[in-house]
Design a protein around this motif. Structure first.
Motif, PDB file in Angstrom:
ATOM      1  N   ASN A   9     -50.595 -88.142 -54.364  1.00  0.00           N
ATOM      2  CA  ASN A   9     -49.900 -89.722 -54.445  1.00  0.00           C
ATOM      3  C   ASN A   9     -48.767 -89.600 -54.657  1.00  0.00           C
ATOM      4  O   ASN A   9     -48.489 -89.025 -55.867  1.00  0.00           O
ATOM      5  CB  ASN A   9     -51.129 -90.359 -55.223  1.00  0.00           C
ATOM      6  N   ILE A  10     -47.807 -90.445 -54.056  1.00  0.00           N
ATOM      7  CA  ILE A  10     -46.497 -90.632 -54.405  1.00  0.00           C
ATOM      8  C   ILE A  10     -46.494 -92.222 -54.777  1.00  0.00           C
ATOM      9  O   ILE A  10     -46.422 -92.894 -54.051  1.00  0.00           O
ATOM     10  CB  ILE A  10     -45.519 -90.109 -53.264  1.00  0.00           C
ATOM     11  N   PRO A  11     -46.376 -92.459 -56.083  1.00  0.00           N
ATOM     12  CA  PRO A  11     -46.295 -93.821 -56.343  1.00  0.00           C
ATOM     13  C   PRO A  11     -44.748 -94.293 -56.389  1.00  0.00           C
ATOM     14  O   PRO A  11     -43.905 -93.708 -56.251  1.00  0.00           O
ATOM     15  CB  PRO A  11     -46.587 -94.018 -57.840  1.00  0.00           C
ATOM     16  N   ALA A  12     -44.678 -95.578 -55.815  1.00  0.00           N
ATOM     17  CA  ALA A  12     -43.379 -96.183 -55.283  1.00  0.00           C
ATOM     18  C   ALA A  12     -43.188 -97.824 -55.885  1.00  0.00           C
ATOM     19  O   ALA A  12     -44.113 -98.259 -55.549  1.00  0.00           O
ATOM     20  CB  ALA A  12     -42.959 -95.833 -54.047  1.00  0.00           C
ATOM     21  N   GLY A  13     -42.005 -98.143 -56.260  1.00  0.00           N
ATOM     22  CA  GLY A  13     -41.820 -99.519 -56.572  1.00  0.00           C
ATOM     23  C   GLY A  13     -41.602-100.264 -55.351  1.00  0.00           C
ATOM     24  O   GLY A  13     -42.038-101.268 -55.179  1.00  0.00           O
ATOM     25  N   ASP A  14     -41.111 -99.264 -54.163  1.00  0.00           N
ATOM     26  CA  ASP A  14     -40.603 -99.966 -52.725  1.00  0.00           C
ATOM     27  C   ASP A  14     -41.339 -99.046 -51.673  1.00  0.00           C
ATOM     28  O   ASP A  14     -40.628 -97.863 -51.474  1.00  0.00           O
ATOM     29  CB  ASP A  14     -39.403-100.234 -52.427  1.00  0.00           C
ATOM     30  N   ARG A  19     -41.175 -94.598 -47.953  1.00  0.00           N
ATOM     31  CA  ARG A  19     -41.601 -94.014 -46.651  1.00  0.00           C
ATOM     32  C   ARG A  19     -40.407 -93.370 -45.757  1.00  0.00           C
ATOM     33  O   ARG A  19     -40.464 -92.255 -45.262  1.00  0.00           O
ATOM     34  CB  ARG A  19     -42.348 -95.241 -45.796  1.00  0.00           C
ATOM     35  N   ALA A  20     -39.249 -94.259 -45.772  1.00  0.00           N
ATOM     36  CA  ALA A  20     -38.147 -94.025 -45.067  1.00  0.00           C
ATOM     37  C   ALA A  20     -37.436 -92.552 -45.675  1.00  0.00           C
ATOM     38  O   ALA A  20     -37.096 -91.844 -44.876  1.00  0.00           O
ATOM     39  CB  ALA A  20     -37.166 -94.912 -45.060  1.00  0.00           C
ATOM     40  N   PHE A  21     -37.469 -92.708 -47.088  1.00  0.00           N
ATOM     41  CA  PHE A  21     -36.935 -91.343 -47.800  1.00  0.00           C
ATOM     42  C   PHE A  21     -37.567 -90.086 -47.173  1.00  0.00           C
ATOM     43  O   PHE A  21     -37.241 -89.085 -46.685  1.00  0.00           O
ATOM     44  CB  PHE A  21     -36.841 -91.640 -49.435  1.00  0.00           C
ATOM     45  N   TYR A  22     -38.897 -90.191 -47.279  1.00  0.00           N
ATOM     46  CA  TYR A  22     -39.600 -88.731 -47.075  1.00  0.00           C
ATOM     47  C   TYR A  22     -39.705 -88.593 -45.528  1.00  0.00           C
ATOM     48  O   TYR A  22     -39.692 -87.358 -45.387  1.00  0.00           O
ATOM     49  CB  TYR A  22     -41.122 -88.997 -47.629  1.00  0.00           C
ATOM     50  N   TRP A  28     -41.545 -85.996 -42.359  1.00  0.00           N
ATOM     51  CA  TRP A  28     -42.901 -86.238 -41.998  1.00  0.00           C
ATOM     52  C   TRP A  28     -43.235 -87.412 -41.462  1.00  0.00           C
ATOM     53  O   TRP A  28     -42.358 -88.378 -41.353  1.00  0.00           O
ATOM     54  CB  TRP A  28     -43.414 -86.410 -43.445  1.00  0.00           C
ATOM     55  N   LYS A  29     -44.448 -87.437 -40.742  1.00  0.00           N
ATOM     56  CA  LYS A  29     -44.947 -88.546 -40.000  1.00  0.00           C
ATOM     57  C   LYS A  29     -45.484 -89.536 -41.016  1.00  0.00           C
ATOM     58  O   LYS A  29     -46.692 -88.804 -41.506  1.00  0.00           O
ATOM     59  CB  LYS A  29     -45.759 -88.102 -38.824  1.00  0.00           C
ATOM     60  N   VAL A  30     -45.387 -90.705 -41.166  1.00  0.00           N
ATOM     61  CA  VAL A  30     -45.860 -91.531 -42.283  1.00  0.00           C
ATOM     62  C   VAL A  30     -46.133 -92.900 -41.653  1.00  0.00           C
ATOM     63  O   VAL A  30     -45.472 -93.424 -41.200  1.00  0.00           O
ATOM     64  CB  VAL A  30     -44.838 -91.796 -43.571  1.00  0.00           C
ATOM     65  N   ILE A  49     -51.127 -80.329 -46.128  1.00  0.00           N
ATOM     66  CA  ILE A  49     -51.746 -81.119 -47.351  1.00  0.00           C
ATOM     67  C   ILE A  49     -51.837 -82.510 -47.042  1.00  0.00           C
ATOM     68  O   ILE A  49     -50.424 -82.992 -46.486  1.00  0.00           O
ATOM     69  CB  ILE A  49     -51.118 -80.861 -48.830  1.00  0.00           C
ATOM     70  N   GLY A  50     -52.773 -83.515 -47.244  1.00  0.00           N
ATOM     71  CA  GLY A  50     -52.368 -84.829 -46.948  1.00  0.00           C
ATOM     72  C   GLY A  50     -52.025 -85.468 -48.013  1.00  0.00           C
ATOM     73  O   GLY A  50     -51.831 -85.081 -49.205  1.00  0.00           O
ATOM     74  N   GLY A  51     -51.449 -86.692 -47.972  1.00  0.00           N
ATOM     75  CA  GLY A  51     -50.943 -87.534 -49.116  1.00  0.00           C
ATOM     76  C   GLY A  51     -50.852 -88.943 -48.766  1.00  0.00           C
ATOM     77  O   GLY A  51     -50.916 -89.244 -47.553  1.00  0.00           O
ATOM     78  N   GLU A  52     -50.398 -89.626 -49.634  1.00  0.00           N
ATOM     79  CA  GLU A  52     -50.249 -91.151 -49.297  1.00  0.00           C
ATOM     80  C   GLU A  52     -49.008 -91.586 -50.322  1.00  0.00           C
ATOM     81  O   GLU A  52     -48.856 -91.104 -51.464  1.00  0.00           O
ATOM     82  CB  GLU A  52     -51.483 -92.044 -49.548  1.00  0.00           C
ATOM     83  N   ILE A  53     -48.481 -92.581 -50.018  1.00  0.00           N
ATOM     84  CA  ILE A  53     -47.415 -93.254 -50.725  1.00  0.00           C
ATOM     85  C   ILE A  53     -47.860 -94.772 -51.003  1.00  0.00           C
ATOM     86  O   ILE A  53     -48.517 -95.493 -50.134  1.00  0.00           O
ATOM     87  CB  ILE A  53     -46.092 -93.652 -49.818  1.00  0.00           C
TER      88      ILE A  53
END
Length: 120
Positions: A9-14, A19-22, A28-30, A49-53
Motif C-alpha cells: 500500500n502506498i499512502p498519499a495525500g493526493d 498515480r501520475a508519479f508512479y 506502471w499501469k494504475v 507484486i500487486g499494490g494500491e495507492i
C-alpha cells in the motif's frame, strides 16, 4: 507455502498526483480500484507484486508491505508469540481475501494476506 511479499500500500495525500508519479517513473499501469473509485483508491495492475495507492490516514504513514500466508490468524498468533503485536485484526476484502496488520519487535508494521475468493 513459503510466505513472500505479495502486495503493498502506498499512502498519499493526493492519490491522483501519486498515480501520475508512479505511472511516469516506473511505467506502471494504475487503474481505479473496483468498488473504491469514489474514495480515490487506485490499484497497481502491472505484473509482479500487486499494490494500491490509497488516501493517507495520518501524517508520516509508511508504505506497508503484505506477506502472503496460508492463514492470517496462524501467522498473527506467531508474530504475537515472538514479541510482535496485532494492530488490525482479521479483516475481509470481499471476493479477494483477508488481511491482518502486525508490528514486529522494532515497531515496524507489516501486513499478512490470505487469499480467499469467498471472503466477505
Amino acid at each position: 507455502m513459503i510466505p513472500t511479499i505479495t502486495w503493498f500500500n502506498i499512502p498519499a495525500g493526493d492519490t491522483e498526483r501519486a498515480r501520475a508519479f508512479y505511472e511516469k517513473v516506473f511505467a506502471w499501469k494504475v487503474e481505479p480500484f473496483p468498488g473504491m473509485e469514489e474514495k480515490g483508491v487506485f490499484e497497481i495492475v502491472t505484473g509482479g507484486i500487486g499494490g494500491e495507492i490509497l488516501p493517507r490516514s495520518h501524517t508520516g504513514e509508511p508504505i506497508t508491505v503484505f506477506i502472503g500466508v496460508s492463514s492470517v490468524e496462524e501467522y498473527a498468533t506467531r508474530a504475537a508469540g515472538f514479541g510482535g503485536r496485532v494492530v488490525v485484526r482479521k479483516t475481509a476484502v470481499p471476493g479477494r481475501g483477508y488481511f491482518v496488520i502486525c508490528e514486529d519487535t522494532e515497531r515496524n508494521r507489516f501486513g499478512l494476506w490470505e487469499d480467499d475468493p469467498q471472503a466477505g
